[in-house]
Design a protein around this motif. Structure first.
Motif, PDB file in Angstrom:
ATOM      1  N   GLY A   1       0.785  -1.219   0.000  1.00 52.53           N
ATOM      2  CA  GLY A   1       0.000   0.000   0.000  1.00 52.53           C
ATOM      3  C   GLY A   1       0.820   1.273   0.000  1.00 52.53           C
ATOM      4  O   GLY A   1       0.305   2.364   0.264  1.00 52.53           O
ATOM      5  N   GLU A   2       2.111   1.164  -0.311  1.00 55.63           N
ATOM      6  CA  GLU A   2       2.991   2.336  -0.344  1.00 55.63           C
ATOM      7  C   GLU A   2       3.017   2.992  -1.716  1.00 55.63           C
ATOM      8  O   GLU A   2       3.505   4.123  -1.861  1.00 55.63           O
ATOM      9  CB  GLU A   2       4.393   1.937   0.096  1.00 55.63           C
ATOM     10  CG  GLU A   2       4.444   1.428   1.540  1.00 55.63           C
ATOM     11  CD  GLU A   2       5.819   0.915   1.936  1.00 55.63           C
ATOM     12  OE1 GLU A   2       6.822   1.474   1.441  1.00 55.63           O
ATOM     13  OE2 GLU A   2       5.894  -0.039   2.729  1.00 55.63           O
ATOM     14  N   LEU A   3       2.544   2.281  -2.728  1.00 50.83           N
ATOM     15  CA  LEU A   3       2.329   2.828  -4.064  1.00 50.83           C
ATOM     16  C   LEU A   3       0.937   2.407  -4.517  1.00 50.83           C
ATOM     17  O   LEU A   3       0.437   1.351  -4.102  1.00 50.83           O
ATOM     18  CB  LEU A   3       3.380   2.306  -5.057  1.00 50.83           C
ATOM     19  CG  LEU A   3       4.809   2.844  -4.937  1.00 50.83           C
ATOM     20  CD1 LEU A   3       5.716   2.152  -5.942  1.00 50.83           C
ATOM     21  CD2 LEU A   3       4.860   4.358  -5.123  1.00 50.83           C
ATOM     22  N   PRO A   4       0.302   3.204  -5.379  1.00 47.53           N
ATOM     23  CA  PRO A   4      -1.038   2.832  -5.859  1.00 47.53           C
ATOM     24  C   PRO A   4      -0.988   1.611  -6.762  1.00 47.53           C
ATOM     25  O   PRO A   4       0.035   1.343  -7.413  1.00 47.53           O
ATOM     26  CB  PRO A   4      -1.496   4.078  -6.630  1.00 47.53           C
ATOM     27  CG  PRO A   4      -0.231   4.744  -7.055  1.00 47.53           C
ATOM     28  CD  PRO A   4       0.754   4.494  -5.942  1.00 47.53           C
ATOM     29  N   HIS A   5      -2.081   0.886  -6.819  1.00 48.19           N
ATOM     30  CA  HIS A   5      -2.163  -0.290  -7.677  1.00 48.19           C
ATOM     31  C   HIS A   5      -2.515   0.154  -9.100  1.00 48.19           C
ATOM     32  O   HIS A   5      -3.514  -0.253  -9.687  1.00 48.19           O
ATOM     33  CB  HIS A   5      -3.195  -1.274  -7.123  1.00 48.19           C
ATOM     34  CG  HIS A   5      -3.147  -2.615  -7.793  1.00 48.19           C
ATOM     35  ND1 HIS A   5      -4.205  -3.153  -8.471  1.00 48.19           N
ATOM     36  CD2 HIS A   5      -2.134  -3.518  -7.896  1.00 48.19           C
ATOM     37  CE1 HIS A   5      -3.865  -4.336  -8.965  1.00 48.19           C
ATOM     38  NE2 HIS A   5      -2.608  -4.571  -8.629  1.00 48.19           N
ATOM     39  N   ASP A   6      -1.642   0.994  -9.644  1.00 45.91           N
ATOM     40  CA  ASP A   6      -1.813   1.545 -10.988  1.00 45.91           C
ATOM     41  C   ASP A   6      -0.794   0.857 -11.897  1.00 45.91           C
ATOM     42  O   ASP A   6       0.273   1.394 -12.204  1.00 45.91           O
ATOM     43  CB  ASP A   6      -1.604   3.057 -10.959  1.00 45.91           C
ATOM     44  CG  ASP A   6      -1.936   3.730 -12.292  1.00 45.91           C
ATOM     45  OD1 ASP A   6      -2.052   3.014 -13.301  1.00 45.91           O
ATOM     46  OD2 ASP A   6      -2.076   4.967 -12.311  1.00 45.91           O
ATOM     47  N   ILE A   7      -1.130  -0.333 -12.314  1.00 45.95           N
ATOM     48  CA  ILE A   7      -0.184  -1.167 -13.055  1.00 45.95           C
ATOM     49  C   ILE A   7       0.210  -0.514 -14.384  1.00 45.95           C
ATOM     50  O   ILE A   7       1.385  -0.588 -14.791  1.00 45.95           O
ATOM     51  CB  ILE A   7      -0.772  -2.573 -13.299  1.00 45.95           C
ATOM     52  CG1 ILE A   7      -0.984  -3.293 -11.961  1.00 45.95           C
ATOM     53  CG2 ILE A   7       0.152  -3.397 -14.186  1.00 45.95           C
ATOM     54  CD1 ILE A   7       0.290  -3.517 -11.172  1.00 45.95           C
ATOM     55  N   LYS A   8      -0.729   0.146 -15.024  1.00 44.17           N
ATOM     56  CA  LYS A   8      -0.428   0.746 -16.327  1.00 44.17           C
ATOM     57  C   LYS A   8       0.649   1.829 -16.189  1.00 44.17           C
ATOM     58  O   LYS A   8       1.615   1.857 -16.957  1.00 44.17           O
ATOM     59  CB  LYS A   8      -1.695   1.324 -16.943  1.00 44.17           C
ATOM     60  CG  LYS A   8      -1.487   1.876 -18.343  1.00 44.17           C
ATOM     61  CD  LYS A   8      -2.801   2.345 -18.951  1.00 44.17           C
ATOM     62  CE  LYS A   8      -2.590   2.892 -20.363  1.00 44.17           C
ATOM     63  NZ  LYS A   8      -3.867   3.360 -20.961  1.00 44.17           N
ATOM     64  N   TRP A   9       0.495   2.727 -15.204  1.00 40.43           N
ATOM     65  CA  TRP A   9       1.481   3.804 -15.043  1.00 40.43           C
ATOM     66  C   TRP A   9       2.808   3.268 -14.509  1.00 40.43           C
ATOM     67  O   TRP A   9       3.879   3.614 -15.029  1.00 40.43           O
ATOM     68  CB  TRP A   9       0.941   4.882 -14.112  1.00 40.43           C
ATOM     69  CG  TRP A   9       1.972   5.953 -13.829  1.00 40.43           C
ATOM     70  CD1 TRP A   9       2.636   6.181 -12.671  1.00 40.43           C
ATOM     71  CD2 TRP A   9       2.500   6.904 -14.776  1.00 40.43           C
ATOM     72  NE1 TRP A   9       3.534   7.219 -12.799  1.00 40.43           N
ATOM     73  CE2 TRP A   9       3.469   7.683 -14.092  1.00 40.43           C
ATOM     74  CE3 TRP A   9       2.247   7.172 -16.133  1.00 40.43           C
ATOM     75  CZ2 TRP A   9       4.173   8.711 -14.716  1.00 40.43           C
ATOM     76  CZ3 TRP A   9       2.954   8.203 -16.737  1.00 40.43           C
ATOM     77  CH2 TRP A   9       3.903   8.956 -16.047  1.00 40.43           C
ATOM     78  N   ILE A  10       2.756   2.425 -13.500  1.00 42.07           N
ATOM     79  CA  ILE A  10       4.002   1.890 -12.944  1.00 42.07           C
ATOM     80  C   ILE A  10       4.685   0.980 -13.957  1.00 42.07           C
ATOM     81  O   ILE A  10       5.913   0.950 -14.054  1.00 42.07           O
ATOM     82  CB  ILE A  10       3.722   1.180 -11.605  1.00 42.07           C
ATOM     83  CG1 ILE A  10       3.306   2.229 -10.564  1.00 42.07           C
ATOM     84  CG2 ILE A  10       4.954   0.398 -11.122  1.00 42.07           C
ATOM     85  CD1 ILE A  10       2.928   1.676  -9.224  1.00 42.07           C
ATOM     86  N   GLY A  11       3.904   0.277 -14.761  1.00 46.19           N
ATOM     87  CA  GLY A  11       4.483  -0.510 -15.845  1.00 46.19           C
ATOM     88  C   GLY A  11       5.231   0.364 -16.831  1.00 46.19           C
ATOM     89  O   GLY A  11       6.303  -0.011 -17.331  1.00 46.19           O
TER      90      GLY A  11
END
Length: 470
Positions: free
Chosen positions: A439-449
């Protein structure tokens, strides 16, 4: 219990699996610093056996074998290639928790399809199977690099190098680019006056000029810098104990050069002033040409004098140094910045206790003109492993922008070292995934990817001016 070295190796969560397999795994490789021999690239060398390609020149393995009690005749001596391989195989089970254990088995899998754990018991079989694979046409140098999706490699070349093999490669290229890198370490090494003067004489011959003064020397070096640019070079590199940043005057450097050419020894102050002057000059030339300058700092070189005498340099007797880095970094970078002559710069640190210092120093000299202009370079040499890379990534994340990092390189002499990019990518994905899971980063796979892809490939693609050199 997870299986060893399966498809999800180093990936500790489903998020990490997704980030690696969907975003990082299939990207091309830009290996912007290595020590691959250009002649073997140009000739598309086919290696005769795995010892030749895997053990010759690999001082990482040599150090491990010595630590395991292996006689030097099986390391750099004249034993047969099979006997040398068997001694390495005998050593591998004792490299547990050393990165060599991971690298060895990763390379056996990726290049040779060998999933067995290497040991003395199966050394003969692995040797035979690997050699059968190496005899195939797609296992030549070009084939090995193309299998790993290598797009660009930058070799490491002295100013007096002819670059004939880079030129030959362009006449019959593979599917990847090969560019030289300007590495003038010998040109600014006056500690040994005899070796230095021999170098100056050779430079004069190569540059087709006479060198009777400091200005003659600088003009000859500048002509080689220009020559490298004409042959596609857009990066320089320096291997130093620390950045040299002594105050000096032009008259002092003229007198020092004259003293050297007269065959006289320099004192320590004169050595440091000479190095400082040359380093600034190289940096200014790099800036003029929009090159990327790289500084690998912090190594204790040639610590074992007896082994140096018997085996020569680069044979496994260099170590992590404890030099003071901060003040010289400030003075060197500030002098260039104050004169608007600080170009793209990558700083590589060999002592992990200085990681935060280097990460912070890079931020002092970013000016908004280029994203990530001053880079804290990838974990280097002794830190090119799980813990070292994690520490470098964390320091950069905490103090700078990991999102603008230009990522991994091999720094290797081996054509089998490119799975190190995979190793880095897996580790990077797992680090980001751990923060998502916690929970320290958002579960935004597209952006983090996208950020993962940038670090692994696209940042380097944008940062290095390779596209302007073809």
């Amino acid at each position: 219990m997870k299986p060893f070295l399966d498809e999800n190796f180093l990936l500790q969560s489903q998020v990490a699996v997704e980030l690696y397999h969907d975003y990082a795994k299939d990207l091309p490789i830009i290996d912007y610093h290595n020590h691959l021999p250009p002649n073997e690239v140009a000739s598309n060398k086919q290696f005769s056996n795995i010892t030749e390609i895997w053990l010759q020149g690999d001082h990482y393995k040599w150090r491990a074998m010595r630590a395991n009690g292996i006689d030097e005749k099986y390391i750099t001596g004249n034993s047969s290639d099979l006997d040398k391989f068997k001694k390495w195989a005998e050593t591998v089970p004792y490299t547990l928790r050393n990165p060599l254990y991971h690298w060895t088995h990763l390379e056996l899998q990726r290049y040779f399809g060998i999933h067995d754990l290497l040991s003395a018991d199966n050394a003969n079989q692995v040797f035979e199977k690997a050699n059968q694979n190496l005899s195939k046409p797609n296992m030549s140098v070009h084939g090995l690099l193309e299998q790993m999706k290598v797009e660009t490699i930058c070799t490491t070349d002295d100013p007096i190098d002819s670059l004939e093999f880079h030129q030959a490669y362009l006449k019959n290229p593979g599917k990847f680019n090969m560019f030289p890198a300007f590495r003038p370490d010998k040109a600014m090494a006056p500690e040994n006056k005899e070796a230095f003067n021999q170098y100056v004489n050779k430079l004069a011959e190569v540059a087709n000029t006479e060198i009777n003064s400091l200005q003659d020397y600088l003009d000859a070096l500048k002509s080689r810098h220009d020559y490298f640019a004409e042959n596609g070079c857009c990066v320089s590199d320096h291997g130093l104990s620390h950045l040299y940043a002594e105050d000096y005057t032009e008259s002092e450097i003229n007198a020092i050069f004259k003293k050297l050419r007269s065959g006289n020894n320099l004192n320590l102050e004169e050595v440091n002033k000479f190095k400082s002057a040359l380093l600034i000059q190289f940096a200014e030339w790099d800036h003029e040409k929009n090159w990327v300058q790289q500084f690998h700092v912090g190594a204790f070189r040639n610590t074992n004098s007896g082994s140096l005498q018997k085996l020569g340099p680069d044979t496994g007797f260099d170590s992590i140094g404890d030099y003071s880095q901060g003040l010289s970094l400030v003075k060197f970078l500030d002098r260039l910045s104050a004169n608007d002559k600080l170009g793209k710069t990558i700083l590589y640190n060999l002592n992990a206790s200085d990681n935060d210092l280097f990460a912070a120093m890079c931020g002092n000299f970013n000016d908004g003109s280029i994203a990530g202009k001053i880079q804290f370079g990838s974990a280097w040499w002794y830190h090119d492993q799980k813990d070292g890379m994690t520490k470098q990534i964390n320091s950069l994340s905490n103090i700078g922008l990991i999102s603008r990092f230009v990522g991994m390189l091999t720094d290797s002499r081996s054509f089998l070292s490119f799975p190190r990019h995979e190793y880095f990518r897996r580790l990077l994905c797992n680090i980001f995934a751990e923060d998502i899971v916690n929970g320290e980063l958002p579960h935004d796979i597209k952006w983090i990817g996208k950020i993962i892809q940038d670090i692994c490939y696209y940042n380097a693609k944008a940062y290095f001016p390779f596209n302007n050199q073809k």
